[in-house]
Design an enzyme around this catalytic site. Structure first.
Site, short mmCIF file in Angstrom:
data_model
loop_
_atom_site.label_atom_id
_atom_site.label_comp_id
_atom_site.label_asym_id
_atom_site.label_seq_id
_atom_site.Cartn_x
_atom_site.Cartn_y
_atom_site.Cartn_z
CE LYS A 57 4.97 16.40 6.63
NZ LYS A 57 4.01 16.57 7.48
N GLY A 65 -2.15 -19.79 -20.39
CA GLY A 65 -3.51 -19.34 -20.32
C GLY A 65 -3.85 -18.84 -19.03
CB CYS A 102 -2.11 -15.85 -24.72
SG CYS A 102 -2.87 -17.50 -24.34
NE ARG A 157 4.84 16.05 -1.08
CZ ARG A 157 3.77 16.34 -0.39
NH1 ARG A 157 3.56 15.58 0.60
NH2 ARG A 157 2.96 17.27 -0.68
NE ARG A 211 5.80 20.07 9.31
CZ ARG A 211 6.76 20.37 8.31
NH1 ARG A 211 8.01 20.70 8.59
NH2 ARG A 211 6.05 20.48 7.10
CD GLU A 233 -6.15 -23.17 -21.44
OE1 GLU A 233 -6.54 -22.13 -21.23
OE2 GLU A 233 -6.23 -23.64 -22.48
NE ARG A 272 -9.99 -15.10 -26.81
CZ ARG A 272 -9.56 -14.10 -26.62
NH1 ARG A 272 -9.44 -13.04 -27.72
NH2 ARG A 272 -8.76 -13.48 -25.37
CE1 TYR A 274 3.38 -15.10 -26.90
CE2 TYR A 274 5.28 -16.68 -27.44
CZ TYR A 274 4.11 -16.43 -27.25
OH TYR A 274 3.15 -17.28 -27.49
CG ASP A 282 -9.35 -21.46 -18.64
OD1 ASP A 282 -10.32 -21.72 -17.92
OD2 ASP A 282 -9.59 -21.46 -19.86
CG HIS A 300 -20.41 -5.35 -6.57
ND1 HIS A 300 -21.20 -4.63 -7.48
CD2 HIS A 300 -20.39 -6.61 -6.87
CE1 HIS A 300 -21.50 -5.79 -8.43
NE2 HIS A 300 -21.25 -6.87 -7.91
N GLY A 334 -3.17 14.77 4.14
CA GLY A 334 -4.25 15.33 4.94
C GLY A 334 -4.90 14.15 6.04
NE ARG A 372 -8.41 -20.66 -27.46
CZ ARG A 372 -8.96 -19.64 -26.50
NH1 ARG A 372 -8.14 -19.68 -25.45
NH2 ARG A 372 -9.84 -19.13 -26.68
CB SER A 381 0.84 -19.73 -24.93
OG SER A 381 0.14 -18.59 -24.79
P1 ADP Z 1 1.08 18.08 5.69
O1 ADP Z 1 1.88 17.02 5.87
O2 ADP Z 1 -0.58 17.83 6.07
O3 ADP Z 1 1.46 19.20 4.62
P2 ADP Z 1 2.76 19.70 7.60
O4 ADP Z 1 3.48 19.14 8.63
O5 ADP Z 1 3.70 19.83 6.44
O6 ADP Z 1 1.36 18.74 7.00
O7 ADP Z 1 2.48 20.93 8.33
C1 ADP Z 1 1.08 21.74 8.01
C2 ADP Z 1 1.43 23.06 7.83
O8 ADP Z 1 2.14 23.67 8.90
C3 ADP Z 1 2.29 23.47 6.49
O9 ADP Z 1 1.94 24.40 5.85
C4 ADP Z 1 3.58 23.73 7.14
O10 ADP Z 1 4.49 24.28 6.20
C5 ADP Z 1 3.36 24.37 8.33
N1 ADP Z 1 4.22 24.22 9.21
C6 ADP Z 1 4.85 22.92 9.73
N2 ADP Z 1 5.96 23.33 10.63
C7 ADP Z 1 5.98 24.50 10.80
C8 ADP Z 1 7.10 25.35 11.29
N3 ADP Z 1 7.97 24.96 11.92
N4 ADP Z 1 7.05 26.70 11.04
C9 ADP Z 1 5.98 27.41 10.34
N5 ADP Z 1 5.02 26.71 9.59
C10 ADP Z 1 4.89 25.09 9.86
MG MG Z 2 -8.49 -21.18 -21.50
MG MG Z 3 2.95 19.76 4.40
#
Ligand code: ADP
Ligand code: MG
Ligand code: MG
Length: 888
Positions: A22, A773, A839, A335, A91, A752, A569, A859, A776, A448, A100, A624, A771
């Protein structure tokens, strides 16, 4: 003095290690002159220091103050000012995005006094008080772990009291009451008052973001996504801008192309009069981004031009967060955007068409894993009902079947079943093998169920925690819906969704394209796949062969692009009604009986090889010689014992069963994996290998006589000492010398056994090819057998981090890989023209293919369905130096 803080203007997009994704991208946008609110980034180094020592590095807050002064100057506002306060967001943001998982706090700087200033200055008291209550809520939750529900229940109460349904309808007086209530909640849980010093708020928030790196859910997420645990997060501090200042304000998210299909054109959502998080939280209904063109045409046009510039800069799909404050556009994040596998292929193709990237770079924009996902059958998207629930997508694919709640029932079922368990354990193996798919209510991607299902290539959704499974009552309950054993459900292992009833399954269009059933014309996905596969074939150095035992498999492998068979095989040629011949061979008392049994097998094997050479005309076919212990072809000890005992109890003569039982007892092995198999069989059972060699050579001679171009090679399994190979080789050459009309047939060996890898220099003197294996070789190097361990302790090893991936899926480069490198070096030193392939199943695993490329193999060979994946990855490995894009 260590420098822990970078102004946005001082960083750039390539500093993700230090500034986090970010921060690096905010810096890049600032450098591009885009409208980014002023701010700075505290480096991941500072976070690592904090996590290591437990306290904030000396001098950090002084640096923060210094940079804060710059923001204040640029915004012409001061933090904590009574009349016109500067507000900040704090942030999180590590090198890899962890949606999140970590924390962000908005509106830092509001206090009982500055809220009044903000209200007066903005002329919008509602906005000021709403921001203040948001701050107390976010700050309380993040910094002092106040339970979210404590605030939520106050908010719900306030709405009910005011008789409104949305937060936006709460008036100033109600928000003021809410702030009072929030402060009480805060005090009750935090044991102190909500801090009224803005700088203290800022410092506490920064520290809380550092600590959020080690929050339990973040640790778990990183483990699942294989993100290193020691990177730390950066912290971005920036001036707030406000999307919640009325109808000419708002906030949105946007993509420069459709991340689902890759289609060109902007996509996104916009919410008027709202702050960032409201869009994601789904509090109110958003409108499509296109409507912004009507709501605020000027900002919309500006946004489009920003998006175009971002695409040019990043040369890829970007996703962005933006806010409009009183008609002014602000960029808050960008990003390289995540996308579906289909979109990855389509976009890579488009970017080449647009002249933005080269074909080499396009290859780096897609992965073998994505291609594998596109090759699974999927549910008909037009026929999807509302899901019952969603779990962790643990092993991809689409599975439909009747619910069974225990593994014995699954194993005994006649139709397709879905095994539903709280979690699975090694006792469930038989049921898992029998089921179409596996669904559990506990555990994540390393449970698991997940590990074993992926090993089997079986669809699995795990950790669907909303499911209540009652094995007594034989019911599965989810949100009040009760399903019974026998009810049909459909599992999507790619999305983790669980559907009621039988959802129609679509064969993969990409597979149909490889099969030659669909044309890429007019289909953007297939056209992109074709283009990238063609380029991969063009650039790759590794050959891609197939593991195929039958003409049918060989034909498919050829359609999928294999240029040879790397492993045929021969043992399947001993199954079915031919078992009785093998029995005769095993039970033979003298040479005459044995020779008669072998003579009966010879024409059958020869016919199999003729079919195979016909299917692979002009391409190498590596055969083989028989590998598994011969008692595998006899009935199981338990079955025979029961049959014999049953007959005796009834006073009948067990007859042939008694003879078989004696043989099975005689041949019983404690560790069959380490027993009489492979080359050892050939040396102990006279005539067995010679018969196979004869069948191969006679089949080849027949094909030549019929105008074909057969290219057989003979491969000796499980060699550990060169003398073993020499003995077999002498016998084989004697047989070959007596057969006219066959082409020259090369003789080589599998590597192998660790001893073979170490003595490869010796072995290469007698082998024309190697080759590996790797199945094994992995078992023998680690000293565990796949069948016994995968269910027993792999999930534990994965969660302990002893494995980052199952060594049966992805080659263990440090251990097994070292043996491979040794064998390659010693083998080639002894015989420079030695052909070397692999293989084992690793031949179709993306990361392993890249390792084999680096190791200089000629290969890889893998199952027919993995061939396109191996071709793609071999191409990617060969062009790996081109710029890589990081959309993780
Ligand atoms: P996440 O990585 O979970 O997206 P962010 O750091 O991007 O968290 O921020 C969460 C929310 O807050 C985003 O919707 C972002 O646009 C908003 N936000 C972050 N900084 C600012 C700011 N300086 N002014 C207004 N909104 C902001
Ligand atoms: Mg074998
Ligand atoms: Mg964000």
């Amino acid at each position: 003095m260590a420098r822990y803080v970078y102004n946005f203007g001082d960083g750039n997009k390539d500093l993700k290690d230090l500034l986090g994704g970010k921060g690096a991208n905010l810096a890049e946008m600032t450098r591009m002159g885009l409208p980014v609110p002023p701010g700075f980034t505290i480096t991941t180094l500072a976070c690592r220091e904090y996590l290591r020592t437990g306290s904030v590095p000396a001098g950090l807050f002084e640096e923060v103050e210094e940079h804060l002064r710059e923001i204040q100057a640029r915004m012409d506002k001061r933090l904590g000012d009574r009349g016109d306060p500067l507000l900040l967001s704090v942030r999180s943001g590590g090198k890899f995005s962890m949606p999140g998982m970590m924390e962000t706090i908005l509106d830092i700087g509001l206090t009982d006094t500055s809220v009044l200033g903000l209200a007066a200055r903005s002329g919008d008291a509602r906005f000021a008080w709403d921001s203040y209550r948001r701050l107390i809520q976010m700050f309380g939750r993040t910094v002092f772990d106040v339970p979210a529900e404590a605030f939520e229940s106050e908010l719900t109460g306030a709405r009910a009291h005011a008789g409104v349904t949305s937060d936006a309808e709460l008036g100033v007086a109600e928000l003021q009451d809410l702030v009072r209530a929030y402060k009480k909640v805060f005090h009750a849980h935090a044991g102190r008052d909500f801090p009224q010093a803005p700088h203290e708020q800022l410092y506490l928030a920064i520290t809380a973001v550092f600590s959020s790196w080690n929050a339990e859910r973040a640790v778990l997420y990183r483990r699942q996504e294989r993100i290193p645990q020691d990177l730390g997060t950066a912290v971005n501090v920036m001036a707030m801008v406000f999307g919640n200042r009325g109808a000419d304000s708002g906030t949105g998210v946007a993509f420069t192309r459709d991340p689902a299909t890759g289609r060109r054109g902007v996509y996104g959502d916009y919410l008027t009069n709202a702050q960032g998080e409201d869009v994601v939280a789904g509090i109110r209904n958003t409108v499509s981004l296109h409507e912004l063109a009507t709501i605020d045409p000027r900002s919309y046009r500006q946004l489009l031009s920003v998006m175009e510039r971002l695409e040019q800069r990043y040369r890829d799909l970007c996703d962005i967060e933006f806010t409009i404050e009183n008609g002014k556009l602000w960029m808050l994040q960008t990003r390289v955007g995540k996308r579906t596998p289909a979109a990855a292929f389509v976009i890579a193709g488009q970017l080449v068409d647009e002249g933005t990237i080269t074909l080499d770079e396009a290859l780096q924009r897609v992965t073998g894993e994505q291609l594998a996902q596109l090759m699974f059958p999927s549910f008909d998207p037009t026929a999807l009902p509302t899901p019952l629930t969603t779990g962790v997508p643990a092993s991809p694919g689409a599975a439909v079947g009747a619910i069974v709640l225990d593994s014995a029932a699954a194993a005994a079922a006649s139709g397709p079943v879905i095994l539903v368990r709280r979690e699975t354990n090694p006792d469930d193996l038989a049921g898992m093998i029998a089921a179409q798919g596996i669904l559990t209510s506990r555990g994540g991607k390393t449970s698991h169920a997940a590990v074993v299902a992926r090993g089997m290539g079986k669809t699995c959704v795990c950790g669907a925690e909303e499911l209540v499974i009652d094995t007594e009552a034989e019911t599965v309950t989810v949100h009040g819906t009760v399903l019974h054993a026998g009810d049909i459900v459909s599992l999507d292992g790619t999305t983790g969704r669980v559907y009621p009833g039988a959802v129609p399954v679509h064969p993969s269009p990409v597979v149909r394209y490889f099969e030659g059933e669909l044309s890429p014309a007019n289909d953007p996905l297939l056209a992109a796949v074709q283009r990238l596969m063609t380029h991969a074939d063009h650039t790759r150095r590794l050959g891609v062969h197939a593991n195929a035992d039958t003409a049918t498999d060989a034909e498919r492998a050829r359609r999928f692009g294999a240029t040879g068979i790397g492993l045929c095989r021969t043992e399947h040629m001993f199954l079915g009604d031919r078992r009785t011949l093998v029995e005769r061979l095993i039970l033979a008392d003298d040479d005459t009986e044995r020779d008669a049994a072998l003579a009966a097998l010879l024409p059958l094997q020869r016919a199999d090889f003729i079919d195979l050479f016909t299917a692979m005309d002009g391409l190498p076919v590596t055969i083989r010689l028989i590998d598994p212990p011969l008692h595998e072809f006899l009935p199981a000890l338990e079955d025979l014992t029961a049959r014999v005992a049953g007959a005796e109890a009834l006073g009948r003569d067990p007859g042939h069963d008694a003879v078989l039982l004696t043989a099975v007892r005689r041949m019983h092995e404690q560790n069959p994996m380490l027993g009489l198999r492979g080359v050892r069989l050939g040396l102990v059972i006279p005539g067995l290998f010679a018969m196979q060699v004869r069948a191969i050579a006679e089949a080849a001679a027949r094909r030549v006589a019929d105008g074909g171009d057969p290219r057989p090679e003979i491969m000796v399994p499980l060699v550990g000492a060169v003398q073993e190979l020499e003995t077999v080789r002498a016998e084989a050459e004697a047989v070959l010398a007596g057969i006219g009309g066959a082409p020259p047939i090369r003789i080589g060996t599998m590597i192998e056994v660790p001893r073979a890898a170490l003595t490869a220099g010796e072995i290469a003197k007698s082998a024309q090819f190697f080759s590996f294996g790797t199945n094994d070789l992995t078992q023998m190097t680690w000293a565990f057998s796949r069948d016994d361990v995968e269910g027993a302790f792999f999930s534990r090893y994965l969660s302990l981090g002893i494995f980052t991936a199952s060594p049966f899926e992805t080659i263990d480069t440090t251990g097994v890989g070292e043996l491979i490198q040794i064998a390659v070096a010693r083998g080639r030193a002894a015989r420079p023209d030695l052909t070397i392939g692999v293989c084992g199943e690793h031949g179709g695993d993306p990361a392993s293919v890249r390792f084999f490329h680096r190791t200089g193999l000629d290969y890889v060979s893998c199952s027919p369905f993995r061939i396109p994946i191996a071709r793609l990855e071999a191409g990617r490995a060969a062009t790996a130096d081109a710029t890589t894009s990081d959309s993780r």
